[in-house]
Enzyme design. Structure first.
Site, short mmCIF file in Angstrom:
data_model
loop_
_atom_site.label_atom_id
_atom_site.label_comp_id
_atom_site.label_asym_id
_atom_site.label_seq_id
_atom_site.Cartn_x
_atom_site.Cartn_y
_atom_site.Cartn_z
N ASP A 69 -19.30 -5.02 -11.00
CA ASP A 69 -19.90 -4.32 -12.14
C ASP A 69 -20.80 -5.33 -12.85
OD1 ASP A 69 -20.30 -2.49 -14.33
OD2 ASP A 69 -18.34 -1.61 -13.85
N THR A 98 -15.21 -5.49 6.31
CA THR A 98 -15.16 -5.46 7.79
C THR A 98 -15.40 -4.05 8.33
OG1 THR A 98 -12.78 -5.36 7.57
CG2 THR A 98 -13.71 -7.49 8.19
N LYS A 133 0.65 -8.04 -2.48
CA LYS A 133 -0.70 -7.55 -2.81
C LYS A 133 -0.62 -6.12 -3.32
CE LYS A 133 -4.10 -6.15 0.20
NZ LYS A 133 -5.14 -5.20 -0.20
N ASP A 170 -5.72 -6.71 -5.82
CA ASP A 170 -6.91 -6.50 -4.96
C ASP A 170 -7.65 -5.24 -5.39
OD1 ASP A 170 -8.74 -6.70 -2.91
OD2 ASP A 170 -7.40 -5.87 -1.39
N LEU A 171 -8.38 -5.36 -6.52
CA LEU A 171 -9.11 -4.19 -7.03
C LEU A 171 -10.62 -4.34 -6.81
CD1 LEU A 171 -7.07 -3.54 -10.32
CD2 LEU A 171 -6.80 -2.47 -8.08
N LYS A 172 -11.04 -5.41 -6.22
CA LYS A 172 -12.45 -5.64 -5.83
C LYS A 172 -13.44 -5.25 -6.93
CE LYS A 172 -11.56 -5.18 -0.87
NZ LYS A 172 -10.14 -4.74 -0.88
N PHE A 173 -13.42 -6.00 -8.02
CA PHE A 173 -14.32 -5.70 -9.14
C PHE A 173 -15.78 -5.91 -8.72
CE2 PHE A 173 -10.59 -7.49 -11.72
CZ PHE A 173 -10.01 -6.23 -11.87
N ARG A 216 -2.10 -9.03 13.16
CA ARG A 216 -1.12 -8.27 13.93
C ARG A 216 -0.29 -9.23 14.79
NH1 ARG A 216 -2.02 -5.37 10.63
NH2 ARG A 216 -2.63 -3.19 10.61
N GLY A 266 0.51 -5.83 6.08
CA GLY A 266 1.15 -4.63 5.56
C GLY A 266 1.92 -3.87 6.61
N ARG A 267 1.19 -3.01 7.35
CA ARG A 267 1.85 -2.07 8.25
C ARG A 267 2.76 -2.70 9.29
NH1 ARG A 267 -3.61 1.25 8.71
NH2 ARG A 267 -4.30 -0.89 8.35
N ASP A 305 0.86 -1.19 0.00
CA ASP A 305 0.00 0.00 0.00
C ASP A 305 0.89 1.23 0.00
OD1 ASP A 305 -2.41 -1.30 -0.12
OD2 ASP A 305 -2.81 -1.23 2.03
N PRO A 314 -21.85 -8.30 -15.39
CA PRO A 314 -21.03 -9.49 -15.67
C PRO A 314 -20.06 -9.30 -16.83
CG PRO A 314 -23.27 -10.15 -15.17
CD PRO A 314 -23.28 -8.64 -15.22
N ASN A 315 -20.49 -8.69 -17.92
CA ASN A 315 -19.62 -8.54 -19.08
C ASN A 315 -18.37 -7.73 -18.74
OD1 ASN A 315 -19.11 -8.75 -22.02
ND2 ASN A 315 -19.37 -6.52 -21.93
N THR A 316 -18.55 -6.66 -18.00
CA THR A 316 -17.42 -5.79 -17.66
C THR A 316 -16.47 -6.50 -16.70
OG1 THR A 316 -18.81 -3.87 -17.98
CG2 THR A 316 -16.83 -3.53 -16.68
#
Ligand code: C5P
Length: 228
Positions: free
Chosen positions: A63, A115, A31, A58-61, A177, A207-208, A10, A65-67
């Site tokens: 939209d 979450t 990621k 991790d772009l969480k599509f 953590r 990550g952090r 990130d 279905p076709n897209t």
């Protein structure tokens, strides 16, 4: 089953991201989320793959279905090992994504309920009559039936999700953590790497705690040690 670490990139720049990959010499999987992707685009994915590492996009599509099918094909063509869709996009959306990645090594992960959403927000803002746990279980089952290879799950829902979908689907878990990490940041319900592994996560996403450590390579090593 051995649980594997995925390190979160990130960051805002290519230089920071590539330096982080170099620092985390023993980590094989990284990621890339919206933060880095909106700055650096597919080129950063290519560069990390060229360094011999794997990428979780991790772009969480979410939209039509076709897209989503076209974006899924894009993720597969880029060489991502894993990418995310929102389970709430429905069966047809996930089925279309699955058809699009068939014959490739790329796997689909479904995100159930973020979450950041509470039971009250689910009811009042999304109009769903269930608790978050009930919605997570329902959406997890539906996503797997529709062709998702796995799920993103909070650490405290791993057991619930495993019960719902069985042993085959992948479970990928953020909100980790280690006991030695200095703070929870904005994560609320956390577990250690070992606890997530014991609960049945295939991958943990961290990550952090790694990049706030004075020696990120050592942080990676300590986390991997807990997973053995
Ligand atoms: O820095 P940290 O270890 O908290 O990073 C966790 C990563 O997982 C972040 O990229 C965050 O967007 C993502 N994530 C999360 N909680 C979720 C889903 C994804 O923290 N429920």
């Amino acid at each position: 089953m051995r649980t594997e670490l995925i390190t979160v990139l990130d960051m805002d720049s290519r230089e920071e991201a590539l330096r982080a990959v170099e620092l985390c010499a023993t980590c094989q999987f990284f990621k890339i989320g919206s933060q880095l992707f909106t700055r650096c685009g597919p080129e950063i994915v290519r560069e990390i793959l060229d360094m011999g590492r794997k990428v979780f996009l991790d772009l969480k599509f979410h939209d039509i279905p076709n897209t989503v099918a076209k974006a899924a094909k894009g993720a597969a063509d880029m060489g991502a090992s894993l990418f995310t869709v929102h389970a709430i996009g429905g069966r047809r959306m996930i089925e279309a994504a699955r058809v699009a990645v068939e014959g490739t090594e790329t796997k689909i992960l479904a995100v159930t309920i973020l979450t950041s959403l509470s039971d009250e927000m689910l009811r009042l803002e999304l109009g769903l009559p269930e608790t978050t746990s009930e919605a997570v279980v329902r959406l997890a089952k539906q996503a797997v039936e529709s062709g998702a290879h796995g799920l993103v799950s909070s650490p405290h829902e791993i057991v619930l999700v495993r019960e719902a979908v069985g042993l085959k689907p992948l479970i990928v878990t953020p909100g980790i953590r280690p006991a030695w990490s200095t703070g929870k940041d904005d994560q609320v319900r956390i577990t250690t790497p070992r606890q997530a592994a014991e609960a049945g996560a295939n991958y943990i996403v961290v990550g952090r705690p790694i990049f706030k450590h004075e020696n990120p390579a050592e942080a990676v090593r300590l986390i991997q040690e807990e997973l053995v």
